[in-house]
Design a protein around this motif. Structure first.
Motif, PDB file in Angstrom:
ATOM      1  N   SER A   9       0.809  -1.216   0.000  1.00  0.00           N
ATOM      2  CA  SER A   9       0.000   0.000   0.000  1.00  0.00           C
ATOM      3  C   SER A   9       0.845   1.270   0.000  1.00  0.00           C
ATOM      4  O   SER A   9       0.473   2.267  -0.615  1.00  0.00           O
ATOM      5  CB  SER A   9      -0.930   0.020   1.218  1.00  0.00           C
ATOM      6  N   GLU A  10       1.955   1.210   0.692  1.00  0.00           N
ATOM      7  CA  GLU A  10       2.819   2.384   0.723  1.00  0.00           C
ATOM      8  C   GLU A  10       3.285   2.733  -0.687  1.00  0.00           C
ATOM      9  O   GLU A  10       3.270   3.891  -1.093  1.00  0.00           O
ATOM     10  CB  GLU A  10       4.038   2.127   1.613  1.00  0.00           C
ATOM     11  N   ALA A  12       1.892   1.683  -3.523  1.00  0.00           N
ATOM     12  CA  ALA A  12       0.738   1.993  -4.371  1.00  0.00           C
ATOM     13  C   ALA A  12       0.334   3.448  -4.187  1.00  0.00           C
ATOM     14  O   ALA A  12       0.098   4.168  -5.154  1.00  0.00           O
ATOM     15  CB  ALA A  12      -0.421   1.069  -4.019  1.00  0.00           C
ATOM     16  N   ASN A  13       0.291   3.886  -2.939  1.00  0.00           N
ATOM     17  CA  ASN A  13      -0.071   5.272  -2.656  1.00  0.00           C
ATOM     18  C   ASN A  13       0.962   6.234  -3.212  1.00  0.00           C
ATOM     19  O   ASN A  13       0.621   7.236  -3.826  1.00  0.00           O
ATOM     20  CB  ASN A  13      -0.202   5.487  -1.140  1.00  0.00           C
ATOM     21  N   SER A  18      -3.014   1.197  -7.919  1.00  0.00           N
ATOM     22  CA  SER A  18      -3.665   0.329  -6.936  1.00  0.00           C
ATOM     23  C   SER A  18      -2.751  -0.815  -6.519  1.00  0.00           C
ATOM     24  O   SER A  18      -1.769  -1.117  -7.196  1.00  0.00           O
ATOM     25  CB  SER A  18      -4.940  -0.248  -7.531  1.00  0.00           C
ATOM     26  N   ASN A  19      -3.101  -1.435  -5.402  1.00  0.00           N
ATOM     27  CA  ASN A  19      -2.321  -2.572  -4.935  1.00  0.00           C
ATOM     28  C   ASN A  19      -2.395  -3.650  -6.019  1.00  0.00           C
ATOM     29  O   ASN A  19      -1.430  -4.362  -6.265  1.00  0.00           O
ATOM     30  CB  ASN A  19      -2.917  -3.135  -3.650  1.00  0.00           C
TER      31      ASN A  19
END
Length: 130
Positions: A9-10, A12-13, A18-19
């Motif tokens: 997630s880190e 992806a953000n 997206s993941n």
DNA sequence: TTTCTTACA
DNA sequence: TGTAAGAA
């Protein structure tokens, strides 16, 4: 200050994807994060690879083309013979990128021309109206 | 809460 | 690629 590892997630953000997209790249063999249980742990190197993949995507490269470029970075090959072919690959890639750059500049000039013509058209319309 | 896998739109 | 579902 550069973090050693990242969660999916880190990354992806950070990259605005997206993941799912990051897992997809792994499925395609573009990255191989290490696992802790089932969790994917991305290294700084993995992060760079993803960054390059995304950069390639932005300029219209296919995932395959991005991999080609990324592979040019890691000295996985070491004998003289492979190094020579690597150098050739780099030069070849450079030629193509320069060609793209040339084409992009030409298109940009074309756009400038069109915009200029539109502006001129607008100006004359305003003049005849007043 | 976050991530994982699988499968379908 | 998005999304959903069920599990860890």
């Amino acid at each position: 200050m550069t973090k050693a590892t990242y969660s999916i997630s880190e990354l992806a953000n950070e990259f605005g994807v997206s993941n799912r997209t990051i897992r997809y790249y792994e499925e395609k063999g573009l990255v191989q994060p290490r696992r802790v249980g089932q969790k994917r742990i991305y290294s700084a190197a993995d992060r760079v690879r993803i960054k390059l993949i995304l950069r390639g995507k932005r300029i219209g490269m296919t995932l395959k083309e991005s991999v080609e470029i990324i592979d040019l970075y890691d000295p996985e090959h070491n004998n003289e013979e492979q190094l020579h072919s690597l150098i050739n690959s780099v030069r070849d890639k450079r030629r193509r990128l320069l060609q793209q750059q040339q084409d992009i500049n030409d298109m940009l000039r074309g756009l400038d021309e069109v915009e200029s013509l539109c502006q001129q058209a607008l100006s004359s319309q305003h003049l005849s109206r007043s």
